[in-house]
Design an enzyme around this catalytic site. Structure first.
Site, PDB file in Angstrom:
ATOM      1  N   ALA A  99       1.028  -1.574  -0.529  1.00 52.96           N
ATOM      2  CA  ALA A  99       0.274  -0.070   0.611  1.00 52.96           C
ATOM      3  C   ALA A  99       1.147   1.701  -0.232  1.00 52.96           C
ATOM      4  O   ALA A  99       0.190   2.356  -0.337  1.00 52.96           O
ATOM      5  CB  ALA A  99      -1.120  -0.142   1.493  1.00 52.96           C
TER       6      ALA A  99
ATOM      7  N   TYR B 293      -5.257   6.122  -1.763  1.00 48.96           N
ATOM      8  CA  TYR B 293      -5.169   7.097  -1.222  1.00 48.96           C
ATOM      9  C   TYR B 293      -4.574   8.467  -1.555  1.00 48.96           C
ATOM     10  O   TYR B 293      -3.388   8.441  -1.388  1.00 48.96           O
ATOM     11  CB  TYR B 293      -5.142   6.728   1.190  1.00 48.96           C
ATOM     12  CG  TYR B 293      -6.394   7.806   1.643  1.00 48.96           C
ATOM     13  CD1 TYR B 293      -6.680   7.697   1.368  1.00 48.96           C
ATOM     14  CD2 TYR B 293      -4.882   8.168   2.214  1.00 48.96           C
ATOM     15  CE1 TYR B 293      -7.901   8.972   2.483  1.00 48.96           C
ATOM     16  CE2 TYR B 293      -5.465   9.447   3.172  1.00 48.96           C
ATOM     17  CZ  TYR B 293      -7.069   9.559   3.513  1.00 48.96           C
ATOM     18  OH  TYR B 293      -7.493  10.272   3.688  1.00 48.96           O
TER      19      TYR B 293
ATOM     20  N   ASN C 144      -2.896  10.344   0.642  1.00 52.00           N
ATOM     21  CA  ASN C 144      -1.626  10.730   0.974  1.00 52.00           C
ATOM     22  C   ASN C 144      -0.502   9.219   0.155  1.00 52.00           C
ATOM     23  O   ASN C 144       0.556   9.242   0.022  1.00 52.00           O
ATOM     24  CB  ASN C 144      -1.220  10.940   2.239  1.00 52.00           C
ATOM     25  CG  ASN C 144      -1.556   9.211   2.628  1.00 52.00           C
ATOM     26  OD1 ASN C 144      -2.103   8.246   2.509  1.00 52.00           O
ATOM     27  ND2 ASN C 144      -1.634   9.028   4.728  1.00 52.00           N
ATOM     28  N   LYS C 145      -0.713   8.978  -0.624  1.00 48.47           N
ATOM     29  CA  LYS C 145       0.282   7.563  -0.883  1.00 48.47           C
ATOM     30  C   LYS C 145       0.964   8.782  -2.280  1.00 48.47           C
ATOM     31  O   LYS C 145       0.553   9.284  -2.632  1.00 48.47           O
ATOM     32  CB  LYS C 145      -0.719   6.394  -1.969  1.00 48.47           C
ATOM     33  CG  LYS C 145      -1.407   5.202  -0.564  1.00 48.47           C
ATOM     34  CD  LYS C 145      -0.287   5.242   0.501  1.00 48.47           C
ATOM     35  CE  LYS C 145      -0.790   4.665   1.598  1.00 48.47           C
ATOM     36  NZ  LYS C 145      -1.988   5.332   1.844  1.00 48.47           N
ATOM     37  N   ILE C 146       2.128   7.463  -3.478  1.00 50.60           N
ATOM     38  CA  ILE C 146       2.729   7.891  -3.580  1.00 50.60           C
ATOM     39  C   ILE C 146       1.855   8.402  -5.032  1.00 50.60           C
ATOM     40  O   ILE C 146       2.679   9.494  -5.715  1.00 50.60           O
ATOM     41  CB  ILE C 146       3.881   7.131  -4.261  1.00 50.60           C
ATOM     42  CG1 ILE C 146       5.157   6.940  -2.844  1.00 50.60           C
ATOM     43  CG2 ILE C 146       4.852   7.500  -5.208  1.00 50.60           C
ATOM     44  CD1 ILE C 146       5.602   6.041  -2.770  1.00 50.60           C
TER      45      ILE C 146
END
Length: 371
Positions: free
Chosen positions: A158, A182, A184-186
């Protein structure tokens, strides 16, 4: 609080993202059918080096779908790290199986193969290594355990888009991998996720379960219970645009990590992310550990940073500390959860921002006295 507040994370949404999402809107294909879903799945599979990729509504549903496709049942056990986001354990519990908690490696923060090996039983059906904060787990050691006992390996990737284990990208190193998109992910689709695999039969079963397990031979007839774990064409359009930039995003995160290593006074008792020589970390989060802090001291340190206009967040709580999974603490996981915190890391963070963060961190640590 400073007027120039530095958040812990924020997505980068550019002109290309807006162009493709608007195109999806104008096409009228706004739900779970559309060209961008196919394009996103195919592109992500190529990126991870897998044969198949299946877009899902989020990372948690991706984990649950993977376990459901393996026919996990009550009484089965799945070994997961004690230090992870709660979704890893919850996905196991959704199937009726029992999450079994293993301790972590103190350097990588990922599941410790020696701890896993001690927990294997005749009821163990799967192991879920989490590539925590972007650093890959020791997959060779885990694969050896899995093969010796007939146990599947499901990568919880994730937080680790683009991370590499011995030159291979995560997501294709086990039975399957699961990613989150989501905010805030890369890379992000707002909410969303992806299941990756090289196993055709597994992919087809997961794909059918994702769409209510509808019969391929008779429309609106369902031979078993399935799920609505689909992604929308609008989200996939955003994902296609983000995937085009993933190497740029990862390059910036590595650059930011280098800035932090230069600015913060690292010592034996003050540590930032450690990377094994066999790994390439995605550096999803910048990790700071200060040995002389306890949980209260760590929280006070974070509050002092916030007063200076710098956001931060604590490490995840351990699974064994939560009421629904309560058990005696595991020493390494419990210690890291008490002292660890994450510092800002996102695409638009500048070197000047990191210099400011580093100066404030060093000053606050100096006020605490010697280690």
């Amino acid at each position: 609080m400073s007027d120039s507040f530095i958040p812990i994370s924020k997505p980068f949404i550019g002109a290309r993202e807006k162009e493709l999402v608007l195109d999806a809107l104008n096409s009228g294909w706004v739900s779970s059918i559309g060209k961008y879903i196919d394009e996103f799945e195919a592109g992500f599979a190529r990126y991870c080096g897998t044969e198949y990729a299946l877009a899902v509504s989020n990372g948690t549903t991706g984990l649950h779908l993977a376990l459901a496709a393996l026919d996990l049942q009550p009484g089965d056990e799945v070994i997961v790290p004690d230090l992870t986001f709660v979704a890893t354990a919850n996905a196991v519990a959704y199937t009726g199986a029992t999450p079994i908690f293993a301790d972590i490696d103190p350097d990588t923060l990922c599941i410790d193969p020696a701890s896993v090996k001690s927990l294997i039983s005749e009821r163990t059906k799967a192991i879920i290594p989490v590539h925590l904060y972007g650093h890959p787990a020791d997959m060779d050691a885990l694969t050896e355990i899995g093969e010796a006992h007939g146990v599947h390996i499901i990568e919880d990737a994730a937080e680790a888009h683009g991370a590499e284990y011995k030159g291979r990208r995560v997501g294709g190193l086990g039975k399957c991998g699961v990613f989150s998109f989501y905010g805030n992910k890369i890379i992000t689709t707002g909410e969303g996720g992806m299941l990756t695999t090289n196993d055709r039969d597994f992919y087809l079963r997961a794909k059918r379960l994702r769409d209510h397990a509808m019969s391929p031979r008779r429309r609106y007839f369902h031979e078993e219970r399935g799920f609505n774990y689909r992604i929308t064409n609008l989200q996939a359009a955003l994902g296609v645009a983000q995937l085009e930039r993933i190497d740029d995003f990862l390059g910036r995160r590595a650059e930011i990590m280098g800035w932090y290593n230069s600015e913060i006074a690292i010592s034996d008792s003050v540590r930032l992310n450690r990377v094994k020589n066999w790994a390439k970390s995605a550096f999803w989060m910048v990790c700071l550990e200060v040995d002389r802090l306890d949980e209260a001291g760590r929280d006070a340190f974070m509050q002092a940073l916030k007063a200076r206009g710098i956001d931060s967040r604590p490490y995840f709580c351990t699974m064994s500390s939560m009421p629904m999974y309560k058990q005696p603490p595991l020493p390494v996981s419990a210690r890291k959860a008490r002292i660890g915190l994450n510092l800002p890391s996102y695409y638009e963070l500048t070197k000047r921002d990191v210099q400011r963060i580093g100066a404030d961190v060093n000053e606050l640590l100096a006020t605490m006295g010697p280690a």
